[in-house]
Design a protein around this motif. Structure first.
Motif, PDB file in Angstrom:
ATOM      1  N   LEU A  55       0.834  -1.205   0.000  1.00  0.00           N
ATOM      2  CA  LEU A  55       0.000   0.000   0.000  1.00  0.00           C
ATOM      3  C   LEU A  55       0.868   1.254   0.000  1.00  0.00           C
ATOM      4  CD1 LEU A  55      -2.827  -0.979   2.510  1.00  0.00           C
ATOM      5  CD2 LEU A  55      -2.979  -0.787   0.035  1.00  0.00           C
ATOM      6  N   VAL A  56       1.892   1.236   0.859  1.00  0.00           N
ATOM      7  CA  VAL A  56       2.797   2.386   0.922  1.00  0.00           C
ATOM      8  C   VAL A  56       3.488   2.576  -0.425  1.00  0.00           C
ATOM      9  CG1 VAL A  56       4.968   3.168   1.913  1.00  0.00           C
ATOM     10  CG2 VAL A  56       3.166   2.326   3.398  1.00  0.00           C
ATOM     11  N   ALA A  57       3.943   1.456  -1.018  1.00  0.00           N
ATOM     12  CA  ALA A  57       4.673   1.559  -2.291  1.00  0.00           C
ATOM     13  C   ALA A  57       3.777   2.145  -3.378  1.00  0.00           C
ATOM     14  CB  ALA A  57       5.193   0.184  -2.698  1.00  0.00           C
ATOM     15  N   GLY A  58       2.492   1.741  -3.385  1.00  0.00           N
ATOM     16  CA  GLY A  58       1.590   2.242  -4.417  1.00  0.00           C
ATOM     17  C   GLY A  58       1.440   3.751  -4.351  1.00  0.00           C
ATOM     18  N   VAL A  59       1.243   4.277  -3.138  1.00  0.00           N
ATOM     19  CA  VAL A  59       1.089   5.725  -2.989  1.00  0.00           C
ATOM     20  C   VAL A  59       2.402   6.437  -3.276  1.00  0.00           C
ATOM     21  CG1 VAL A  59       0.585   7.556  -1.364  1.00  0.00           C
ATOM     22  CG2 VAL A  59      -0.788   5.484  -1.352  1.00  0.00           C
ATOM     23  N   SER A  60       3.474   5.860  -2.753  1.00  0.00           N
ATOM     24  CA  SER A  60       4.781   6.492  -2.892  1.00  0.00           C
ATOM     25  C   SER A  60       5.185   6.581  -4.365  1.00  0.00           C
ATOM     26  CB  SER A  60       5.798   5.674  -2.100  1.00  0.00           C
ATOM     27  OG  SER A  60       7.047   6.267  -2.160  1.00  0.00           O
ATOM     28  N   ARG A  61       4.770   5.577  -5.149  1.00  0.00           N
ATOM     29  CA  ARG A  61       5.176   5.542  -6.552  1.00  0.00           C
ATOM     30  C   ARG A  61       4.196   6.289  -7.445  1.00  0.00           C
ATOM     31  NH1 ARG A  61       8.216   1.778  -9.230  1.00  0.00           N
ATOM     32  NH2 ARG A  61       8.660   2.483 -11.344  1.00  0.00           N
ATOM     33  N   HIS A  62       2.886   6.108  -7.197  1.00  0.00           N
ATOM     34  CA  HIS A  62       1.897   6.624  -8.140  1.00  0.00           C
ATOM     35  C   HIS A  62       1.029   7.727  -7.550  1.00  0.00           C
ATOM     36  CE1 HIS A  62       2.926   3.266 -10.720  1.00  0.00           C
ATOM     37  NE2 HIS A  62       2.767   2.461  -9.702  1.00  0.00           N
ATOM     38  N   GLY A  63       1.225   8.110  -6.290  1.00  0.00           N
ATOM     39  CA  GLY A  63       0.328   9.070  -5.654  1.00  0.00           C
ATOM     40  C   GLY A  63       0.773  10.501  -5.868  1.00  0.00           C
ATOM     41  N   GLY A  64       0.294  11.388  -4.992  1.00  0.00           N
ATOM     42  CA  GLY A  64       0.673  12.788  -5.074  1.00  0.00           C
ATOM     43  C   GLY A  64      -0.194  13.535  -6.062  1.00  0.00           C
ATOM     44  N   GLY A  69       4.356  10.746  -7.472  1.00  0.00           N
ATOM     45  CA  GLY A  69       4.868  10.206  -6.218  1.00  0.00           C
ATOM     46  C   GLY A  69       4.290  10.954  -5.043  1.00  0.00           C
ATOM     47  N   GLY A  70       3.737  10.228  -4.065  1.00  0.00           N
ATOM     48  CA  GLY A  70       3.163  10.869  -2.900  1.00  0.00           C
ATOM     49  C   GLY A  70       3.990  10.575  -1.654  1.00  0.00           C
ATOM     50  N   TRP A  71       3.614  11.248  -0.576  1.00  0.00           N
ATOM     51  CA  TRP A  71       4.292  11.051   0.705  1.00  0.00           C
ATOM     52  C   TRP A  71       3.503  10.051   1.556  1.00  0.00           C
ATOM     53  CZ3 TRP A  71       8.682  13.238   2.958  1.00  0.00           C
ATOM     54  CH2 TRP A  71       9.356  14.163   2.152  1.00  0.00           C
ATOM     55  N   CYS A  72       4.223   9.234   2.303  1.00  0.00           N
ATOM     56  CA  CYS A  72       3.594   8.296   3.228  1.00  0.00           C
ATOM     57  C   CYS A  72       4.265   8.425   4.587  1.00  0.00           C
ATOM     58  CB  CYS A  72       3.780   6.852   2.772  1.00  0.00           C
ATOM     59  SG  CYS A  72       3.007   6.527   1.213  1.00  0.00           S
ATOM     60  N   ALA A  73       3.519   8.081   5.617  1.00  0.00           N
ATOM     61  CA  ALA A  73       4.110   8.034   6.951  1.00  0.00           C
ATOM     62  C   ALA A  73       3.813   6.668   7.547  1.00  0.00           C
ATOM     63  CB  ALA A  73       3.516   9.133   7.827  1.00  0.00           C
ATOM     64  N   VAL A  74       4.752   6.168   8.319  1.00  0.00           N
ATOM     65  CA  VAL A  74       4.602   4.864   8.956  1.00  0.00           C
ATOM     66  C   VAL A  74       4.746   5.093  10.457  1.00  0.00           C
ATOM     67  CG1 VAL A  74       5.509   2.539   9.127  1.00  0.00           C
ATOM     68  CG2 VAL A  74       5.586   3.727   6.942  1.00  0.00           C
ATOM     69  N   VAL A  75       3.696   4.805  11.194  1.00  0.00           N
ATOM     70  CA  VAL A  75       3.690   5.135  12.624  1.00  0.00           C
ATOM     71  C   VAL A  75       3.565   3.849  13.449  1.00  0.00           C
ATOM     72  CG1 VAL A  75       2.507   6.422  14.429  1.00  0.00           C
ATOM     73  CG2 VAL A  75       2.603   7.350  12.119  1.00  0.00           C
ATOM     74  N   VAL A 116       0.455  13.982   4.505  1.00  0.00           N
ATOM     75  CA  VAL A 116       0.816  12.849   3.649  1.00  0.00           C
ATOM     76  C   VAL A 116      -0.440  12.235   3.038  1.00  0.00           C
ATOM     77  CG1 VAL A 116       2.855  12.388   5.030  1.00  0.00           C
ATOM     78  CG2 VAL A 116       0.754  11.171   5.517  1.00  0.00           C
ATOM     79  N   ASP A 117      -0.247  11.369   2.060  1.00  0.00           N
ATOM     80  CA  ASP A 117      -1.373  10.759   1.360  1.00  0.00           C
ATOM     81  C   ASP A 117      -1.825   9.462   2.007  1.00  0.00           C
ATOM     82  OD1 ASP A 117      -1.315  12.738  -0.688  1.00  0.00           O
ATOM     83  OD2 ASP A 117       0.526  11.810  -1.389  1.00  0.00           O
ATOM     84  N   LEU A 118      -0.918   8.843   2.762  1.00  0.00           N
ATOM     85  CA  LEU A 118      -1.287   7.592   3.426  1.00  0.00           C
ATOM     86  C   LEU A 118      -0.496   7.462   4.717  1.00  0.00           C
ATOM     87  CD1 LEU A 118      -1.956   4.153   1.944  1.00  0.00           C
ATOM     88  CD2 LEU A 118      -0.137   4.285   3.605  1.00  0.00           C
ATOM     89  N   VAL A 119      -1.184   7.094   5.783  1.00  0.00           N
ATOM     90  CA  VAL A 119      -0.499   6.805   7.047  1.00  0.00           C
ATOM     91  C   VAL A 119      -0.716   5.323   7.333  1.00  0.00           C
ATOM     92  CG1 VAL A 119      -0.382   7.255   9.515  1.00  0.00           C
ATOM     93  CG2 VAL A 119      -0.880   9.123   7.952  1.00  0.00           C
ATOM     94  N   LEU A 120       0.370   4.608   7.463  1.00  0.00           N
ATOM     95  CA  LEU A 120       0.283   3.207   7.875  1.00  0.00           C
ATOM     96  C   LEU A 120       0.516   3.192   9.385  1.00  0.00           C
ATOM     97  CD1 LEU A 120       0.181   0.165   7.292  1.00  0.00           C
ATOM     98  CD2 LEU A 120       2.611   0.238   6.805  1.00  0.00           C
ATOM     99  N   LEU A 121      -0.476   2.717  10.112  1.00  0.00           N
ATOM    100  CA  LEU A 121      -0.439   2.851  11.567  1.00  0.00           C
ATOM    101  C   LEU A 121      -0.652   1.506  12.225  1.00  0.00           C
ATOM    102  CD1 LEU A 121      -0.855   4.427  14.314  1.00  0.00           C
ATOM    103  CD2 LEU A 121      -3.250   4.610  13.663  1.00  0.00           C
ATOM    104  N   ARG A 122       0.161   1.196  13.219  1.00  0.00           N
ATOM    105  CA  ARG A 122      -0.180   0.095  14.107  1.00  0.00           C
ATOM    106  C   ARG A 122      -0.488   0.700  15.464  1.00  0.00           C
ATOM    107  NH1 ARG A 122       3.691  -4.734  14.621  1.00  0.00           N
ATOM    108  NH2 ARG A 122       5.014  -3.204  15.592  1.00  0.00           N
TER     109      ARG A 122
END
Lengths: 221, 509
Positions: A55-64, A69-75, A116-122
């Protein structure tokens, strides 16, 4: 600076809908059209690590804004495999990692959803109803996708799309010989049918469509 | 054109080694990223040189004491020297830890001549407990070299060019330029200075022109009139007074970013930056730092931290904060036109405003290291291949390069925990699988339990691959045998045995 003004105001009623948040091409069979901006996505079970990376790779490569390319954050995922994400197409220079948000995780995510366009959160704990509502509202307002992983993701209200790996098999490893080469995985969206067979990851780390081919071994370039 | 104002430079030899607590009489060295950053005189006598690899240095001098470089300690300890000089001449500029400068003209008249001043300052620093050289010359560059000359020297006014002529090009600290010039037959500063300035600027660009000005004994940049510096000062007040240094440092970072933006908008940069911290009881802590447009906002904040860390312990108790910091002011000094500096792709420029704002907010919540950007580097372990750089810091420039025998083949594991997870691998009979020194496996691995969890059946495996790391450095040496294990639940693991104990290094989740 039209951009911040728009994001502050949120979508105007009657305004053109926001474009979908993209996923990797191979995942489009599972999530047609990409992710709805501002939605919540759950990843669970074994293989959730790779799904989060994808999911992160998809946004990072094709988002924004210009799809370049878009920004992602991993928390809260200190074990996030940046090398593997890069292999799937993510750009490490557009990643923000917050390894240990502690008990301020909700505030951290709130700050990041604006940018950012996507936050991956646990989530490190079961989210309170108020915190979950607040974060979901912020994500909707800014069009940021909140991808939830980990044991407390299942308890999060309002998750419409849950991705999981239904079955998977590693290729290339034998009894005492060989090397892990690629994994064939059937990725499903909960409640949406049979899903699709993917290489997750393929031999070079990429995500690509695969056949479900049982015993046949084939050359994957 | 004359060589600028008279400057007195105090230079403490081998400062990184001194700050690391190595006595000058013992052979010692300070290491940064595998190479020697500085060594003591005793080590130098044994053939140890700056820039050597540690093992080369240890071959020449087996009893060498090696310490890691601690730049914060260097800055902190140097405050003692700066304070000793400031007791004589108030306007001290710290060029970098180990070197500080003061204007010489006025004080020389007060103390009765330049030589008297030089000896006076040198005595004061030695009194404070540090070796030093002091030199006086036109301009900073010549004065620093004069200070390095055998306890210090005085270069007469207008004599800088002649004084500098015999020095090798290495003193310019521009290795690429020096190498190129050496191939052109130019070996000393005198040779270099004899080249026409316009041709040097044509061929070597702005930085070459700056080096050429240094070699000719004139200031690296024409000084801009110092007017209009004061009103560019960036100031913030703390209400209530900031009790913790962290608050002041954080504010300094924001102020520095504002200041840099304001200066950049006018196309100027400052040669020096004055940092003033006012305390609730009226005391003001003031220090000048060399800037030259090279410091990032984070680097400025780091200097503020050194300044606070060095001064607070003097009072010796908890009230040492002097009632807390009431205000902070950053004053750019000596504005000069900004000749430009190419920010790498990794510069702040790559971060959009929105992301920078969000990162600032996260850093306000979690501290500076709370949010990081990953940089991929070469390495053997999956965990070694990612360096986390706090947002706002510059990425490390000298990255290690391969080959990496025994590296983990692609595809990379999806989950790399920060440290290895303890695990247990057993064979069909339930006994722990052991690996002999000759890399023979006692029995095929059959079950894996990670971190005390339930055991899962292993369906495929390979290994062991021996990985011996840093065998030349016994305290840091590691010897492991690696396995890849695929389990029946569809996961796979990168596991290893070290000293008979199993651990999981990464998960192919």
């Amino acid at each position: 600076m039209a951009e911040p003004a728009r994001t502050l105001a949120g979508p105007l009623p009657g305004a053109a809908p926001r474009p979908a948040v993209p996923v990797l091409p191979a995942l489009r069979t599972v999530v047609p059209g990409g992710l709805r901006p501002g939605s919540l996505v759950g990843v669970a079970g074994h293989g959730s690590g790779s799904l989060g990376l994808a999911l992160v790779a998809g946004v990072s490569r094709h988002g924004g804004p210009d799809r370049a390319g878009g920004w992602c954050a991993v928390v809260g995922l200190p074990e996030f495999g940046v090398v593997a994400a890069a292999g799937m197409g993510a750009a490490p220079e557009r990643l923000l990692l917050v390894d240990d948000p502690g008990d301020r995780w909700a505030d951290v995510v709130a700050a990041l959803t604006e940018a950012v366009d996507l936050v991956l959160l646990r989530p490190p704990e079961r989210p309170g109803a108020a915190a979950a509502r607040r974060l979901a509202a912020l994500a909707r307002r800014h069009g940021c996708v909140l991808a939830l992983a980990g044991p407390h993701a299942a308890a999060w209200p309002g998750v419409r799309l849950r991705l999981r790996v239904a079955e998977s098999r590693w290729e290339g490893l034998g009894a005492g010989h060989g090397v892990l080469r690629a994994r064939r995985a059937r990725v499903t969206a909960e409640g949406r049918g049979g899903g699709a067979w993917l290489w997750l990851p393929g031999p070079a780390g990429e995500v690509a469509p695969a056949d479900g081919g049982r015993p046949r071994l084939e050359v994957v370039a | 054109m004359t060589g600028g104002p008279r400057v007195l430079v105090v230079w403490c030899p081998d400062w990184p080694a001194t700050a690391a607590g190595i006595d000058a009489a013992t052979a010692g060295a300070v290491v940064a990223r595998g190479r020697l950053a500085a060594c003591t005189a005793a080590a130098r006598a044994a053939g140890v040189r700056r820039g050597q690899r540690v093992r080369d240095a240890q071959r020449r001098c087996p009893e060498l004491v090696v310490q890691d470089r601690d730049e914060a300690a260097e800055g902190r300890l140097f405050e003692t020297v700066a304070a000793a000089v400031a007791a004589l001449i108030p306007r001290v500029e710290v060029v970098r830890p180990g070197v500080c400068a003061v204007p010489a003209r006025g004080p020389a008249q007060f103390y009765g001549g330049e030589e008297a001043l030089r000896v006076h300052v040198q005595d004061a620093v030695v009194e404070a407990g540090f070796d030093c050289g002091a030199g006086v010359a036109d301009g900073l560059f010549a004065a620093e070299l004069a200070a390095r000359q055998d306890g210090g020297a005085i270069v007469p006014a207008g004599g800088s060019a002649r004084f500098l002529a015999p020095y090798p090009l290495a003193v310019l600290e521009r290795p690429e330029l020096a190498e190129l010039l050496a191939r052109l037959g130019v070996r000393t500063l005198g040779d270099f200075a004899a080249l026409p300035a316009a041709s040097v600027a044509d061929r070597f660009g702005a930085d070459g022109a700056r080096a050429h000005r240094l070699a000719r004994g004139i200031e690296p940049r024409p000084l801009a009139p110092g007017a209009a510096a004061a009103d560019r000062a960036a100031r913030t007040a703390f209400d209530p007074p900031a009790e913790r240094a962290e608050q002041v440092v954080f504010a300094a970072r924001r102020l520095a970013a504002e200041l840099h933006a304001a200066l950049a908008a006018d196309g100027v940069t400052c040669a020096r930056l004055g940092v003033e911290v006012g305390f609730a009881d009226g005391r003001v802590l003031e220090r000048l730092w060399r800037h030259d447009g090279n410091l990032s906002a984070t680097a400025v904040a780091e200097r503020v931290r050194w300044q606070l860390a060095a001064w607070r312990p003097e009072e010796g108790d908890a009230d040492a904060v002097w009632g807390g910091a009431a205000w902070l002011e950053l004053v750019p000094d000596q504005l000069v036109p900004d000749t430009g500096r190419q920010d790498g792709l990794w510069g702040r420029g790559a971060v959009t405003d929105r992301v920078a704002r969000a990162a600032d907010r996260v850093q306000a919540l979690l501290g500076h290291g709370g949010v990081a950007r990953p940089v991929l580097v070469a390495g053997r372990d999956p965990g070694e291949r990612v360096v986390r750089v706090p947002v706002g810091d510059l990425a490390p420039t000298d990255r290690p390069d391969g080959p990496w025998p025994g590296g983990v083949p692609d595809p990379a594991p999806a989950a790399v925990p920060p440290g290895p997870l303890p695990a247990e691998v057993t064979d069909d009979a339930g006994a722990r699988v052991a690996v002999s020194a000759r890399c023979a496996v006692s029995a095929p691995p059959a079950r894996l339990a990670v971190g005390g969890g339930p055991a899962v059946r292993i369906v495929a495996w390979n290994g062991p691959w021996p990985v011996a790391e840093r065998w030349w450095d016994p305290p840091r040496a590691r010897r492991r045998a690696r396995f890849q294990l695929a389990t029946e639940d569809g996961r796979a693991y990168l596991a290893s045995v070290e000293h008979g104990n199993w651990q999981v290094e990464a998960v192919y989740d």
